[in-house]
Design a protein around this motif. Structure first.
Motif, PDB file in Angstrom:
ATOM      1  N   PRO A  33       0.800  -1.229   0.000  1.00  0.00           N
ATOM      2  CA  PRO A  33       0.000   0.000   0.000  1.00  0.00           C
ATOM      3  C   PRO A  33       0.830   1.276   0.000  1.00  0.00           C
ATOM      4  O   PRO A  33       0.440   2.274  -0.603  1.00  0.00           O
ATOM      5  CB  PRO A  33      -0.854  -0.117   1.271  1.00  0.00           C
ATOM      6  N   THR A  36       2.030   1.958  -3.460  1.00  0.00           N
ATOM      7  CA  THR A  36       0.899   2.471  -4.243  1.00  0.00           C
ATOM      8  C   THR A  36       0.719   3.962  -3.994  1.00  0.00           C
ATOM      9  O   THR A  36       0.483   4.745  -4.921  1.00  0.00           O
ATOM     10  CB  THR A  36      -0.387   1.705  -3.893  1.00  0.00           C
ATOM     11  N   ILE A  37       0.837   4.361  -2.741  1.00  0.00           N
ATOM     12  CA  ILE A  37       0.790   5.786  -2.395  1.00  0.00           C
ATOM     13  C   ILE A  37       1.926   6.533  -3.084  1.00  0.00           C
ATOM     14  O   ILE A  37       1.734   7.622  -3.643  1.00  0.00           O
ATOM     15  CB  ILE A  37       0.876   5.979  -0.867  1.00  0.00           C
ATOM     16  N   SER A  40       1.250   7.410  -6.596  1.00  0.00           N
ATOM     17  CA  SER A  40       0.393   8.589  -6.721  1.00  0.00           C
ATOM     18  C   SER A  40       1.171   9.871  -6.461  1.00  0.00           C
ATOM     19  O   SER A  40       1.006  10.876  -7.166  1.00  0.00           O
ATOM     20  CB  SER A  40      -0.789   8.499  -5.738  1.00  0.00           C
ATOM     21  N   GLU A 117      -8.375   9.799  -4.827  1.00  0.00           N
ATOM     22  CA  GLU A 117      -7.738   8.490  -4.973  1.00  0.00           C
ATOM     23  C   GLU A 117      -6.545   8.360  -4.032  1.00  0.00           C
ATOM     24  O   GLU A 117      -6.312   7.289  -3.441  1.00  0.00           O
ATOM     25  CB  GLU A 117      -7.292   8.283  -6.419  1.00  0.00           C
ATOM     26  N   LEU A 118      -5.786   9.436  -3.865  1.00  0.00           N
ATOM     27  CA  LEU A 118      -4.661   9.411  -2.928  1.00  0.00           C
ATOM     28  C   LEU A 118      -5.162   9.173  -1.508  1.00  0.00           C
ATOM     29  O   LEU A 118      -4.571   8.387  -0.757  1.00  0.00           O
ATOM     30  CB  LEU A 118      -3.886  10.735  -3.001  1.00  0.00           C
ATOM     31  N   ARG A 120      -7.892   7.580  -0.670  1.00  0.00           N
ATOM     32  CA  ARG A 120      -8.344   6.191  -0.592  1.00  0.00           C
ATOM     33  C   ARG A 120      -7.159   5.258  -0.371  1.00  0.00           C
ATOM     34  O   ARG A 120      -7.203   4.345   0.468  1.00  0.00           O
ATOM     35  CB  ARG A 120      -9.080   5.798  -1.871  1.00  0.00           C
ATOM     36  N   ARG A 121      -6.084   5.473  -1.108  1.00  0.00           N
ATOM     37  CA  ARG A 121      -4.892   4.643  -0.947  1.00  0.00           C
ATOM     38  C   ARG A 121      -4.281   4.830   0.439  1.00  0.00           C
ATOM     39  O   ARG A 121      -3.770   3.878   1.045  1.00  0.00           O
ATOM     40  CB  ARG A 121      -3.872   4.976  -2.035  1.00  0.00           C
ATOM     41  N   ASP A 124      -6.253   2.827   2.912  1.00  0.00           N
ATOM     42  CA  ASP A 124      -5.899   1.405   2.797  1.00  0.00           C
ATOM     43  C   ASP A 124      -4.617   1.110   3.580  1.00  0.00           C
ATOM     44  O   ASP A 124      -4.538   0.112   4.312  1.00  0.00           O
ATOM     45  CB  ASP A 124      -5.704   1.022   1.330  1.00  0.00           C
TER      46      ASP A 124
END
Length: 213
Positions: A33, A36-37, A40, A117-118, A120-121, A124
């Motif tokens: 995760p 993934t951040i 972004s 979206e950032l 949301r990540r 997570d």
């Protein structure tokens, strides 16, 4: 004494040499995760600078301006500080930062989907962090004091506690401190372990210091 002398020099070398003292293994489950951040965040210049007016700033609490220097000072002045406490503070601070950025974006603003979206990540990653640290409960009193201030209602916060910061600068801090506090997730497999924090934090800083188009 050696650490104190290095810190007082005020240079980047002193800053980054202090950080690894805090480092303990980051759970492997955090890395996916967080990477993934980081993906972004690699687009933050486009969405958090180019899509805003020149010199645009957001009103944030002074505690939400969380930089590498804050980590350095805390590691110096709080003996035996566990890394997970700083990581928890990182989540607490940036939760508020992301909310404030989204709050100023109209629904049709070109950066709104990116920021959502950032966030949301980020949520997570926070969920994985909470699951990984359920056993740790004791929070140092000084850190509890910081969190209490972050959750104060805006109307009771003294005017001197507010800062005006650009959205990109806030995400720069977000990125730099993430890579330092979760350095194992961004380490070069060929690098020596004691060099991880220095190499990755300095690389990020140098990249951001390049002239922007």
């Amino acid at each position: 004494m050696v650490q104190l002398s290095v810190f007082l020099l005020g240079g980047l070398t002193g800053l980054f040499l202090l950080v690894p003292v805090l480092m303990a293994p980051t759970p492997a489950s955090m890395c996916t995760p967080l990477k993934t951040i980081n993906d972004s965040l690699s687009h933050r210049r486009r969405y958090m600078r180019h899509n805003f007016p020149i010199n645009y700033t957001i009103k944030v609490h002074q505690r939400e301006v969380f930089k590498l220097s804050n980590i350095s000072r805390m590691s110096l002045h709080m003996e035996g500080l566990d890394k997970w406490v700083l990581q928890k503070l990182w989540f607490q601070v940036n939760q508020g930062v992301l909310k404030k950025i989204i709050r100023v974006l109209p629904e049709r603003h070109p950066s709104r989907p990116y920021a959502a979206e950032l966030e949301r990540r980020f949520r997570d990653a926070e969920g994985v962090f909470v699951q990984s640290h359920q056993a740790e409960q004791e929070i140092p009193e000084s850190f509890q004091h910081i969190w209490d201030h972050l959750t104060d209602e805006p109307e009771i916060v003294h005017e001197s506690s507010w800062r005006y910061v650009s959205p990109k600068s806030l995400l720069d801090n977000f990125c730099h401190t993430m890579i330092c506090l979760f350095s194992e997730c961004f380490a070069d497999p060929q690098a020596e372990q004691h060099d991880v924090d220095v190499s990755h934090c300095s690389k990020v800083r140098k990249k951001d210091e390049k002239p922007e188009s």
